[in-house]
Design a protein around this motif. Structure first.
Motif, PDB file in Angstrom:
ATOM      1  N   ARG A 120      -5.584   7.561  10.113  1.00 52.53           N
ATOM      2  CA  ARG A 120      -5.146   8.868   9.610  1.00 52.53           C
ATOM      3  C   ARG A 120      -5.599  10.011  10.510  1.00 52.53           C
ATOM      4  NH1 ARG A 120      -6.701   7.941   3.222  1.00 52.53           N
ATOM      5  NH2 ARG A 120      -5.089   6.355   2.778  1.00 52.53           N
ATOM      6  N   ARG A 218       3.762   6.816  -2.159  1.00 55.07           N
ATOM      7  CA  ARG A 218       3.258   8.155  -2.465  1.00 55.07           C
ATOM      8  C   ARG A 218       4.259   8.956  -3.278  1.00 55.07           C
ATOM      9  NH1 ARG A 218       0.605   9.406   3.531  1.00 55.07           N
ATOM     10  NH2 ARG A 218      -1.210   8.009   3.264  1.00 55.07           N
ATOM     11  N   GLY A 221       3.859   8.399  -6.830  1.00 57.83           N
ATOM     12  CA  GLY A 221       2.640   8.936  -7.407  1.00 57.83           C
ATOM     13  C   GLY A 221       1.375   8.190  -7.069  1.00 57.83           C
ATOM     14  N   ALA A 222       1.431   7.212  -6.169  1.00 52.09           N
ATOM     15  CA  ALA A 222       0.234   6.464  -5.799  1.00 52.09           C
ATOM     16  C   ALA A 222      -0.661   7.309  -4.893  1.00 52.09           C
ATOM     17  CB  ALA A 222       0.624   5.175  -5.088  1.00 52.09           C
ATOM     18  N   GLY A 223      -1.944   7.353  -5.224  1.00 53.56           N
ATOM     19  CA  GLY A 223      -2.884   8.081  -4.401  1.00 53.56           C
ATOM     20  C   GLY A 223      -3.319   7.271  -3.197  1.00 53.56           C
ATOM     21  N   ASN A 224      -4.255   7.828  -2.446  1.00 55.85           N
ATOM     22  CA  ASN A 224      -4.712   7.143  -1.240  1.00 55.85           C
ATOM     23  C   ASN A 224      -5.388   5.805  -1.566  1.00 55.85           C
ATOM     24  OD1 ASN A 224      -3.803   9.235   0.388  1.00 55.85           O
ATOM     25  ND2 ASN A 224      -5.748  10.346   0.260  1.00 55.85           N
ATOM     26  N   LEU A 225      -6.240   5.819  -2.592  1.00 55.68           N
ATOM     27  CA  LEU A 225      -6.930   4.587  -2.952  1.00 55.68           C
ATOM     28  C   LEU A 225      -5.955   3.535  -3.466  1.00 55.68           C
ATOM     29  CD1 LEU A 225      -9.588   3.067  -3.300  1.00 55.68           C
ATOM     30  CD2 LEU A 225      -9.812   4.115  -5.577  1.00 55.68           C
ATOM     31  N   ARG A 226      -5.028   3.962  -4.318  1.00 55.05           N
ATOM     32  CA  ARG A 226      -4.045   3.024  -4.861  1.00 55.05           C
ATOM     33  C   ARG A 226      -3.148   2.475  -3.762  1.00 55.05           C
ATOM     34  NH1 ARG A 226      -3.289  -0.564  -8.859  1.00 55.05           N
ATOM     35  NH2 ARG A 226      -1.089  -0.772  -9.416  1.00 55.05           N
ATOM     36  N   THR A 227      -2.764   3.319  -2.824  1.00 56.31           N
ATOM     37  CA  THR A 227      -1.931   2.868  -1.713  1.00 56.31           C
ATOM     38  C   THR A 227      -2.654   1.865  -0.836  1.00 56.31           C
ATOM     39  OG1 THR A 227      -0.772   5.007  -1.689  1.00 56.31           O
ATOM     40  CG2 THR A 227      -0.589   3.641   0.281  1.00 56.31           C
TER      41      THR A 227
END
Length: 319
Positions: A120, A218, A221-227
């Motif tokens: 990133r 994303r 609605g998935a956040g960074n951790l979920r992704t």
């Protein structure tokens, strides 16, 4: 006269003969270039492996002209029968199992988040990659000695902990002199050298993932951790299997770090099977033990094959 007689021969047959002759010369030339490597491999590889396998079924001190054949006696002695060697081998096996489990887990647990973070970063990405990859290209005997100095009772690590107000975490006898902290410390040092390769492999895998998959996650609605856990991690499972396999192999068969930094001490708390094999071959007072060393080496080889087979089977089942 026929046209063939007028032409003075059979041009197609002559051309075929010339072509075959040229192919034979090329093949002989190729074999000539390959032959030295084949001979070297036969002497240093096949002969050495066969010699070691035969030695594992015999007793020999390295000097007498004859061997004493004992069959599977060496293997049985190492496993349980010999009270002089079996306890040390069993203890080393437990330590090796701990290292084989802990090093890959720690390497993956640190390498994967680092790779995600570096992927990133756009500013000074190459510089950060170089910094994080330095532990791998600098690992070796010199680095192990440097770590030994850092971890001594008057080393820099104890010094830093005391001046940060964390004196309770310091070790007066050194991190390698305390039986409780010696093996965990070596596991951390081994992982420190293995994390750069894992990070680079993960980073390569991250850059090969289609960005549209991440964007879709994303958008939903998935956040960074979920992704990272639900999308990226499953896609990088083959790389994880490779990282685990490489580190399990190094942890199972490698012993240089234990030889240089502790030599199995204190009190055998960092003795592993690879180091025990080395000790039996060169430092045992109970001679002859070269056959025992060879037998233990082959037991390690079989264990490495079994681990590789299990890893491949699990990988195929999940992909």
């Amino acid at each position: 006269m026929t046209p063939r007689e007028i032409s003075g021969g059979d041009p197609p047959t002559s051309s075929a003969a010339l072509l075959r002759g040229r192919r034979v010369r090329e093949a002989l030339t190729g074999y000539g270039f390959v032959l030295p490597a084949v001979v070297l491999f036969a002497l240093m590889g096949v002969y050495t492996v066969g010699y070691g396998l035969a030695l594992s079924f015999a007793r020999w001190n390295g000097f007498t002209p004859n061997w004493t054949w004992v069959g599977f006696g060496n293997y049985l002695d190492l496993l349980y029968r010999d009270p002089a060697h079996a306890p040390a081998v069993q203890s080393a096996a437990v330590h090796t199992l701990v290292v084989v489990i802990a090093v890959p887990l720690l390497t993956v647990a640190v390498g994967f988040p680092l790779a995600v973070a570096l992927n990133r970063i756009t500013f000074l990405r190459s510089a950060f990659r170089t910094v994080f990859f330095l532990p791998y290209v600098t690992t070796g005997i010199a680095v192990y000695y440097a770590w030994t100095y850092v971890l001594q009772p008057d080393g820099s690590l104890n010094y830093i902990l005391k001046h940060l107000g964390l004196g309770t975490l310091s070790q007066p006898q050194g991190f390698l002199g305390n039986p409780t902290t010696a093996l965990p410390t070596l596991i951390v040092v081994m992982s420190w050298g293995a994390i750069p390769v894992a990070m680079l492999l993960y980073l390569t895998g991250l850059q090969s993932i289609d960005s549209s998959i991440i964007d879709a996650a994303r958008t939903d609605g998935a956040g960074n951790l979920r992704t990272a856990t639900a999308i990226i991690w499953p896609l990088l499972r083959p790389i994880t299997a490779a990282v685990v396999m490489l580190n399990m192999r190094d942890a199972l068969q490698g012993f240089q770090i234990f030889l240089v930094m502790t030599f199995g001490g204190p009190g055998g708390h960092t003795n592993v099977l690879g180091l025990e094999t080395y000790k039996l071959a060169f430092f045992s007072n109970l001679s002859p033990t070269l056959g025992l060393s060879s037998a233990l080496g082959w037991m390690l080889f079989v264990a490495a094959l079994l681990l590789a087979g299990i890893n491949v089977r699990v990988l195929r089942r999940r992909t």
